[in-house]
Design a protein around this motif. Structure first.
Motif, PDB file in Angstrom:
ATOM      1  N   ARG A 294       0.796  -1.221   0.000  1.00 34.54           N
ATOM      2  CA  ARG A 294       0.000   0.000   0.000  1.00 34.54           C
ATOM      3  C   ARG A 294       0.832   1.277   0.000  1.00 34.54           C
ATOM      4  O   ARG A 294       0.468   2.259  -0.657  1.00 34.54           O
ATOM      5  CB  ARG A 294      -0.944   0.000   1.213  1.00 34.54           C
ATOM      6  CG  ARG A 294      -2.033  -1.038   1.132  1.00 34.54           C
ATOM      7  CD  ARG A 294      -2.999  -0.949   2.312  1.00 34.54           C
ATOM      8  NE  ARG A 294      -2.433  -1.462   3.564  1.00 34.54           N
ATOM      9  CZ  ARG A 294      -2.033  -0.720   4.578  1.00 34.54           C
ATOM     10  NH1 ARG A 294      -2.143   0.615   4.507  1.00 34.54           N
ATOM     11  NH2 ARG A 294      -1.548  -1.269   5.679  1.00 34.54           N
ATOM     12  N   ARG A 297       1.716   3.015  -3.298  1.00 36.34           N
ATOM     13  CA  ARG A 297       0.570   3.637  -3.966  1.00 36.34           C
ATOM     14  C   ARG A 297       0.203   4.961  -3.286  1.00 36.34           C
ATOM     15  O   ARG A 297      -0.118   5.937  -3.963  1.00 36.34           O
ATOM     16  CB  ARG A 297      -0.623   2.686  -3.971  1.00 36.34           C
ATOM     17  CG  ARG A 297      -1.939   3.311  -4.479  1.00 36.34           C
ATOM     18  CD  ARG A 297      -1.816   3.902  -5.878  1.00 36.34           C
ATOM     19  NE  ARG A 297      -1.736   2.897  -6.894  1.00 36.34           N
ATOM     20  CZ  ARG A 297      -2.792   2.339  -7.495  1.00 36.34           C
ATOM     21  NH1 ARG A 297      -4.010   2.705  -7.170  1.00 36.34           N
ATOM     22  NH2 ARG A 297      -2.607   1.434  -8.417  1.00 36.34           N
ATOM     23  N   HIS A 298       0.245   4.980  -1.967  1.00 35.44           N
ATOM     24  CA  HIS A 298      -0.010   6.240  -1.265  1.00 35.44           C
ATOM     25  C   HIS A 298       0.988   7.313  -1.701  1.00 35.44           C
ATOM     26  O   HIS A 298       0.617   8.464  -1.947  1.00 35.44           O
ATOM     27  CB  HIS A 298       0.079   6.037   0.252  1.00 35.44           C
ATOM     28  CG  HIS A 298      -1.094   5.347   0.863  1.00 35.44           C
ATOM     29  ND1 HIS A 298      -2.358   5.890   0.868  1.00 35.44           N
ATOM     30  CD2 HIS A 298      -1.193   4.143   1.500  1.00 35.44           C
ATOM     31  CE1 HIS A 298      -3.194   5.057   1.479  1.00 35.44           C
ATOM     32  NE2 HIS A 298      -2.514   3.998   1.873  1.00 35.44           N
ATOM     33  N   GLU A 300       2.722   7.398  -4.523  1.00 36.80           N
ATOM     34  CA  GLU A 300       2.458   7.731  -5.926  1.00 36.80           C
ATOM     35  C   GLU A 300       1.320   8.737  -6.047  1.00 36.80           C
ATOM     36  O   GLU A 300       1.421   9.727  -6.785  1.00 36.80           O
ATOM     37  CB  GLU A 300       2.110   6.453  -6.695  1.00 36.80           C
ATOM     38  CG  GLU A 300       1.762   6.676  -8.160  1.00 36.80           C
ATOM     39  CD  GLU A 300       1.260   5.426  -8.859  1.00 36.80           C
ATOM     40  OE1 GLU A 300       0.696   5.549  -9.963  1.00 36.80           O
ATOM     41  OE2 GLU A 300       1.409   4.322  -8.295  1.00 36.80           O
ATOM     42  N   ASN A 301       0.244   8.495  -5.302  1.00 38.79           N
ATOM     43  CA  ASN A 301      -0.898   9.411  -5.352  1.00 38.79           C
ATOM     44  C   ASN A 301      -0.563  10.757  -4.729  1.00 38.79           C
ATOM     45  O   ASN A 301      -0.954  11.815  -5.248  1.00 38.79           O
ATOM     46  CB  ASN A 301      -2.101   8.784  -4.641  1.00 38.79           C
ATOM     47  CG  ASN A 301      -2.770   7.699  -5.472  1.00 38.79           C
ATOM     48  OD1 ASN A 301      -2.386   7.463  -6.617  1.00 38.79           O
ATOM     49  ND2 ASN A 301      -3.755   7.040  -4.901  1.00 38.79           N
ATOM     50  N   GLY A 342       1.409   9.596   1.787  1.00 39.58           N
ATOM     51  CA  GLY A 342       0.417  10.125   0.856  1.00 39.58           C
ATOM     52  C   GLY A 342      -0.249  11.396   1.329  1.00 39.58           C
ATOM     53  O   GLY A 342      -1.237  11.829   0.741  1.00 39.58           O
ATOM     54  N   LEU A 410      -6.021   5.177  -1.752  1.00 39.84           N
ATOM     55  CA  LEU A 410      -5.600   4.198  -2.757  1.00 39.84           C
ATOM     56  C   LEU A 410      -6.425   4.275  -4.033  1.00 39.84           C
ATOM     57  O   LEU A 410      -6.339   3.394  -4.890  1.00 39.84           O
ATOM     58  CB  LEU A 410      -5.701   2.780  -2.167  1.00 39.84           C
ATOM     59  CG  LEU A 410      -4.852   2.519  -0.918  1.00 39.84           C
ATOM     60  CD1 LEU A 410      -5.077   1.098  -0.416  1.00 39.84           C
ATOM     61  CD2 LEU A 410      -3.366   2.737  -1.212  1.00 39.84           C
ATOM     62  N   GLU A 411      -7.207   5.349  -4.199  1.00 42.36           N
ATOM     63  CA  GLU A 411      -7.990   5.506  -5.421  1.00 42.36           C
ATOM     64  C   GLU A 411      -7.064   5.780  -6.613  1.00 42.36           C
ATOM     65  O   GLU A 411      -5.860   5.979  -6.451  1.00 42.36           O
ATOM     66  CB  GLU A 411      -8.974   6.674  -5.260  1.00 42.36           C
ATOM     67  CG  GLU A 411      -9.939   6.546  -4.088  1.00 42.36           C
ATOM     68  CD  GLU A 411      -9.431   7.214  -2.823  1.00 42.36           C
ATOM     69  OE1 GLU A 411     -10.232   7.401  -1.893  1.00 42.36           O
ATOM     70  OE2 GLU A 411      -8.223   7.531  -2.749  1.00 42.36           O
ATOM     71  N   ASP A 412      -7.625   5.847  -7.788  1.00 44.32           N
ATOM     72  CA  ASP A 412      -6.848   6.205  -8.978  1.00 44.32           C
ATOM     73  C   ASP A 412      -6.432   7.673  -8.881  1.00 44.32           C
ATOM     74  O   ASP A 412      -7.255   8.547  -8.592  1.00 44.32           O
ATOM     75  CB  ASP A 412      -7.681   5.973 -10.239  1.00 44.32           C
ATOM     76  CG  ASP A 412      -6.848   6.141 -11.498  1.00 44.32           C
ATOM     77  OD1 ASP A 412      -6.561   7.300 -11.873  1.00 44.32           O
ATOM     78  OD2 ASP A 412      -6.477   5.117 -12.095  1.00 44.32           O
ATOM     79  N   LYS A 413      -5.179   7.943  -9.123  1.00 43.80           N
ATOM     80  CA  LYS A 413      -4.670   9.310  -8.953  1.00 43.80           C
ATOM     81  C   LYS A 413      -5.345  10.306  -9.898  1.00 43.80           C
ATOM     82  O   LYS A 413      -5.540  11.475  -9.549  1.00 43.80           O
ATOM     83  CB  LYS A 413      -3.154   9.347  -9.140  1.00 43.80           C
ATOM     84  CG  LYS A 413      -2.660   8.901 -10.507  1.00 43.80           C
ATOM     85  CD  LYS A 413      -1.130   8.816 -10.536  1.00 43.80           C
ATOM     86  CE  LYS A 413      -0.630   8.309 -11.870  1.00 43.80           C
ATOM     87  NZ  LYS A 413       0.848   8.108 -11.872  1.00 43.80           N
TER      88      LYS A 413
END
Length: 425
Positions: A294, A297-298, A300-301, A342, A410-413
């Motif tokens: 996770r 991804r955090h 990245e977003n 994130g 964690l949604e789509d950026k």
């Protein structure tokens, strides 16, 4: 499990089932434990044997999870608490008493600021807050003869300042006291403060470690590296007999690797009872098993949202250490080479009113008194988590009245950016 990578430790550390035993950590949902004789139980009360007698002090489920977090941080011992606030209080109060003094970064979570500056002050424990960017001379000048600990946050909530852990550790050790670092935001996946000189690490496990807003909790990890007996005059609670626990001298009996956590359990958990429930510990472990998946991804977003905000004409300032324009970019490259977290904080032109109007228009991001879970959320700290602080204290902590703290989930950026764009416009 020190030979394994941290990804493997997230999944496997802390609990190894025997033949025919549960593959998942068992939930020991019991307040008490049965023994055949009083002598058997007496050995536990004398700390002569390991085991369990009352969940207010210890519970097997909790200990499995604490052992995993200790492995992730590279510590020798750990304990779970009922919340991150309890973890920070226990970590400090374990070595402080009436008449003690703490040196703390001024850029910390508002609840912790209040804990140290107001509540612990009522116990006779004073504090000197220092700017995390202070000079070495200013940092050293903050120490007093009665200083017993230095405290800071790896990534401060919500100002997102990045602590120079190595520099603060050097100052703490020069004055014969430990450095305590709250590592909640980066988690051990992105930073392990012990590797940079921190002695005690704390967490609000409620955040990324749980990851789903399901279970409140905290954790304290001891590095096992601070030599308490070398500074015995500063830490009598660890280095002289404890009359409330059969005259045990923790530092002598349990050594550097076990003294701190044993005392925190035998004394503080016994007296305050801020235990994490076994159910919450079980839920926490489910989060830990995917923490290494996770966190990237955090990050990245968070990076994508920060870059979008930095280029938006309605945004006055963005705090995110992954931006090259950020004040802490180079410090973050040292301590957080894989990214921090994130969480992004930013100031919208128009101040507090503009911030409130913006948050009302968001569709994906919910206004919550929370941060660091799978769903994106936001708040205005000055009117919520930090509303007990004065304007001067807010300024010292790097929190303008119109600051928005956004925790990217964690949604789509691209969906997150679109939601922010429409709310700004």
């Amino acid at each position: 499990m020190t030979e394994y990578k941290i990804n493997t430790k997230c999944v496997q550390a802390g609990y190894t089932p025997g033949n025919g035993e549960p593959r998942q950590i068992p939930i020991v949902q019991s307040t008490t434990f049965k023994y055949n004789t009083s002598e058997d139980m007496g050995k536990l009360f004398d700390l002569e044997a390991s085991g369990y007698f009352y969940t207010r002090l210890q519970n097997p489920t909790n200990d499995y999870v604490a052992a995993k977090i200790a492995a992730l941080e590279g510590g020798t011992a750990a304990m779970l608490t009922s919340s991150g606030q309890a973890a920070n209080f226990f970590a400090l109060f374990n070595i402080c008493e009436c008449g003690s003094h703490i040196v703390s970064s001024s850029s910390i979570y508002g609840g912790t600021f209040n804990l140290i500056s107001v509540t612990m002050a009522k116990m006779g424990i004073t504090v000197t807050f220092v700017d995390p960017d202070c000079t070495d001379d200013e940092l050293n000048a903050a120490f007093q003869d009665n200083t017993r600990a230095v405290f800071g946050e790896t990534i401060a909530n919500p100002a997102l300042t990045v602590l120079d852990i190595e520099r603060f550790a050097k100052a703490a050790h020069a004055h014969g006291v430990p450095l305590i670092v709250d590592n909640t935001f980066p988690t051990p996946v992105n930073c392990r403060p012990i590797e940079w000189g921190a002695d005690i690490v704390t967490h609000s496990t409620t955040k990324y470690m749980d990851g789903h807003g399901a279970a409140v909790g905290g954790c304290i990890v001891d590095s096992g590296k601070f030599d308490w007996m070398a500074h015995a005059d500063k830490f009598p609670g660890l280095c002289t007999p404890d009359d409330s626990y059969h005259g045990i001298t923790y530092a002598e009996k349990f050594g550097n690797g076990g003294a701190f956590i044993t005392k925190a359990t035998a004394q503080l958990m016994r007296d305050f009872g801020s235990i994490q429930s076994p159910q919450n510990a079980f839920i926490l472990n489910l989060g830990l098993e995917s923490l290494h998946v996770r966190m990237p991804r955090h990050v990245e977003n968070g990076q994508a949202v920060a870059e979008f905000l930095e280029n938006h004409p309605k945004v006055e300032k963005v705090n995110y250490s992954g931006l090259k324009s950020d004040k802490y970019y180079h410090t973050a490259q040292k301590y957080l080479p894989n990214g921090g977290c994130g969480v992004v904080s930013f100031v919208i032109k128009g101040g507090r009113a503009a911030a409130e109007a913006f948050m009302k228009k968001l569709r994906l991001a919910a206004i919550e008194t929370h941060v660091a879970d799978a769903r994106t959320c936001c708040l205005n700290p000055a009117t919520s988590t930090h509303r007990q602080m004065t304007e001067a204290q807010l300024e010292a902590a790097g929190i303008p009245a119109g600051l928005v703290r956004m925790s990217c989930g964690l949604e789509d950026k691209e969906d997150l950016i679109q939601d922010i764009r429409q709310a700004l416009e």
